[in-house]
Design a protein around this motif. Structure first.
Motif, mmCIF file in Angstrom:
data_model
loop_
_atom_site.group_PDB
_atom_site.id
_atom_site.type_symbol
_atom_site.label_atom_id
_atom_site.label_comp_id
_atom_site.label_asym_id
_atom_site.label_seq_id
_atom_site.Cartn_x
_atom_site.Cartn_y
_atom_site.Cartn_z
ATOM 1 N N ALA A 160 0.855 -1.185 0.000
ATOM 2 C CA ALA A 160 0.000 0.000 0.000
ATOM 3 C C ALA A 160 0.889 1.232 0.000
ATOM 4 C CB ALA A 160 -0.923 0.008 1.214
ATOM 5 N N TYR A 161 0.595 2.146 -0.907
ATOM 6 C CA TYR A 161 1.331 3.410 -0.996
ATOM 7 C C TYR A 161 0.421 4.517 -0.480
ATOM 8 C CZ TYR A 161 3.181 7.672 -3.041
ATOM 9 O OH TYR A 161 3.647 8.954 -3.223
ATOM 10 N N GLN A 162 0.968 5.274 0.453
ATOM 11 C CA GLN A 162 0.175 6.309 1.109
ATOM 12 C C GLN A 162 0.918 7.630 1.052
ATOM 13 O OE1 GLN A 162 -0.273 6.147 5.475
ATOM 14 N NE2 GLN A 162 -2.480 6.207 5.123
ATOM 15 N N LEU A 163 0.219 8.646 0.601
ATOM 16 C CA LEU A 163 0.785 9.988 0.557
ATOM 17 C C LEU A 163 0.053 10.853 1.566
ATOM 18 C CD1 LEU A 163 2.565 12.191 -0.718
ATOM 19 C CD2 LEU A 163 0.745 12.555 -2.399
ATOM 20 N N VAL A 164 0.814 11.287 2.581
ATOM 21 C CA VAL A 164 0.305 12.262 3.537
ATOM 22 C C VAL A 164 1.278 13.425 3.452
ATOM 23 C CG1 VAL A 164 -0.396 12.704 5.928
ATOM 24 C CG2 VAL A 164 -0.559 10.382 4.986
ATOM 25 N N ALA A 165 0.968 14.307 2.517
ATOM 26 C CA ALA A 165 1.919 15.352 2.137
ATOM 27 C C ALA A 165 2.521 16.051 3.356
ATOM 28 C CB ALA A 165 1.232 16.361 1.227
ATOM 29 N N PRO A 166 3.855 16.230 3.338
ATOM 30 C CA PRO A 166 4.773 15.900 2.238
ATOM 31 C C PRO A 166 5.421 14.530 2.349
ATOM 32 C CG PRO A 166 5.947 17.142 3.868
ATOM 33 C CD PRO A 166 4.565 16.957 4.421
ATOM 34 N N TYR A 167 4.843 13.651 3.136
ATOM 35 C CA TYR A 167 5.480 12.369 3.400
ATOM 36 C C TYR A 167 4.846 11.250 2.576
ATOM 37 C CZ TYR A 167 7.033 15.103 7.371
ATOM 38 O OH TYR A 167 7.551 16.089 8.151
ATOM 39 N N GLU A 168 5.683 10.281 2.235
ATOM 40 C CA GLU A 168 5.239 9.096 1.511
ATOM 41 C C GLU A 168 5.535 7.863 2.369
ATOM 42 O OE1 GLU A 168 5.951 10.388 -3.120
ATOM 43 O OE2 GLU A 168 7.584 9.424 -2.051
ATOM 44 N N TYR A 169 4.618 6.928 2.321
ATOM 45 C CA TYR A 169 4.783 5.710 3.108
ATOM 46 C C TYR A 169 4.492 4.492 2.232
ATOM 47 C CZ TYR A 169 4.282 9.068 6.916
ATOM 48 O OH TYR A 169 4.438 10.148 7.747
ATOM 49 N N ASP A 170 5.279 3.458 2.446
ATOM 50 C CA ASP A 170 5.043 2.161 1.822
ATOM 51 C C ASP A 170 4.809 1.135 2.917
ATOM 52 O OD1 ASP A 170 7.038 2.722 -1.008
ATOM 53 O OD2 ASP A 170 5.045 1.820 -1.076
ATOM 54 N N TYR A 171 3.725 0.386 2.793
ATOM 55 C CA TYR A 171 3.422 -0.660 3.749
ATOM 56 C C TYR A 171 3.401 -2.001 3.022
ATOM 57 C CZ TYR A 171 1.895 3.265 6.600
ATOM 58 O OH TYR A 171 1.841 4.440 7.301
ATOM 59 N N TRP A 172 3.803 -3.043 3.745
ATOM 60 C CA TRP A 172 3.905 -4.373 3.150
ATOM 61 C C TRP A 172 3.205 -5.407 4.006
ATOM 62 C CZ3 TRP A 172 5.997 -4.847 -1.625
ATOM 63 C CH2 TRP A 172 6.781 -3.781 -2.087
ATOM 64 N N GLY A 173 2.607 -6.376 3.329
ATOM 65 C CA GLY A 173 2.088 -7.535 4.016
ATOM 66 C C GLY A 173 3.198 -8.527 4.307
ATOM 67 N N GLN A 174 2.832 -9.632 4.927
ATOM 68 C CA GLN A 174 3.830 -10.614 5.360
ATOM 69 C C GLN A 174 4.230 -11.552 4.229
ATOM 70 O OE1 GLN A 174 0.608 -10.833 5.865
ATOM 71 N NE2 GLN A 174 -0.020 -12.955 5.561
ATOM 72 N N GLY A 175 3.480 -11.540 3.153
ATOM 73 C CA GLY A 175 3.789 -12.397 2.009
ATOM 74 C C GLY A 175 3.017 -13.703 2.052
ATOM 75 N N THR A 176 2.686 -14.187 0.867
ATOM 76 C CA THR A 176 2.015 -15.485 0.754
ATOM 77 C C THR A 176 2.658 -16.259 -0.388
ATOM 78 O OG1 THR A 176 -0.145 -16.591 0.548
ATOM 79 C CG2 THR A 176 0.169 -14.597 -0.759
ATOM 80 N N GLN A 177 2.942 -17.519 -0.144
ATOM 81 C CA GLN A 177 3.659 -18.335 -1.124
ATOM 82 C C GLN A 177 2.699 -18.839 -2.195
ATOM 83 O OE1 GLN A 177 7.118 -19.301 -1.279
ATOM 84 N NE2 GLN A 177 6.464 -20.049 -3.299
ATOM 85 N N VAL A 178 3.104 -18.677 -3.440
ATOM 86 C CA VAL A 178 2.405 -19.269 -4.582
ATOM 87 C C VAL A 178 3.370 -20.203 -5.281
ATOM 88 C CG1 VAL A 178 1.363 -18.826 -6.841
ATOM 89 C CG2 VAL A 178 0.838 -17.331 -4.899
ATOM 90 N N THR A 179 2.990 -21.458 -5.401
ATOM 91 C CA THR A 179 3.824 -22.456 -6.055
ATOM 92 C C THR A 179 3.043 -23.078 -7.201
ATOM 93 O OG1 THR A 179 4.986 -22.953 -3.992
ATOM 94 C CG2 THR A 179 5.181 -24.559 -5.777
ATOM 95 N N VAL A 180 3.608 -22.995 -8.400
ATOM 96 C CA VAL A 180 2.971 -23.571 -9.587
ATOM 97 C C VAL A 180 3.827 -24.746 -10.029
ATOM 98 C CG1 VAL A 180 2.074 -23.155 -11.896
ATOM 99 C CG2 VAL A 180 2.151 -21.285 -10.215
ATOM 100 N N SER A 181 3.290 -25.934 -9.852
ATOM 101 C CA SER A 181 4.072 -27.132 -10.135
ATOM 102 C C SER A 181 3.143 -28.307 -10.369
ATOM 103 C CB SER A 181 5.013 -27.445 -8.973
ATOM 104 O OG SER A 181 5.697 -28.668 -9.185
ATOM 105 N N SER A 182 3.589 -29.207 -11.224
ATOM 106 C CA SER A 182 2.820 -30.435 -11.458
ATOM 107 C C SER A 182 3.323 -31.555 -10.563
ATOM 108 C CB SER A 182 2.903 -30.839 -12.927
ATOM 109 O OG SER A 182 4.255 -30.969 -13.319
#
Length: 119
Positions: free
Chosen positions: A97-119
């Protein structure tokens, strides 16, 4: 502060589909854009898709026509529908998520989720 919680990753066969969800909470009033990034082992994190507060979308060339990003403003949730998955889509997917609260910018991140594509 913005908190992001992802869900929906897993193991899928080539050609299959998955839908990732990212629920935002906290100070979400001025989030300008949300997106999905991914990072495969030994590679840099890369943008997969993004959507602005106005609904404009942007996709990496490698996923155009296969992935769709969308948002439900009422639920403060962003989705990534992934179709026709390929082994090279295997990665940890992160919500951003990118958030602009002028004049500041913030980036927030989730914890991540694994995606595996395999047969």
């Amino acid at each position: 502060q913005v908190q992001l919680v992802e869900s929906g990753g897993g193991l899928v066969q080539p050609g299959g589909s998955l839908r990732l969800s990212c629920a935002a909470s906290g100070s979400i009033f001025s989030i300008n854009a949300m997106g999905w990034y991914r990072q495969a082992p030994g590679k840099q994190r890369e943008l997969v898709a993004a959507i602005t507060s106005g609904g404009s979308t942007n996709y990496a060339d490698s996923v155009k026509g296969r992935f769709t990003i969308s948002r439900d403003n009422a639920k403060n949730t962003v989705y990534l529908q992934m179709n026709s998955l390929k082994p090279e889509d295997t990665a940890v997917y992160y919500c951003n998520a990118y958030q602009l609260v002028a004049p500041y910018e913030y980036d927030y991140w989730g914890q991540g989720t694994q995606v595996t594509v395999s047969s």
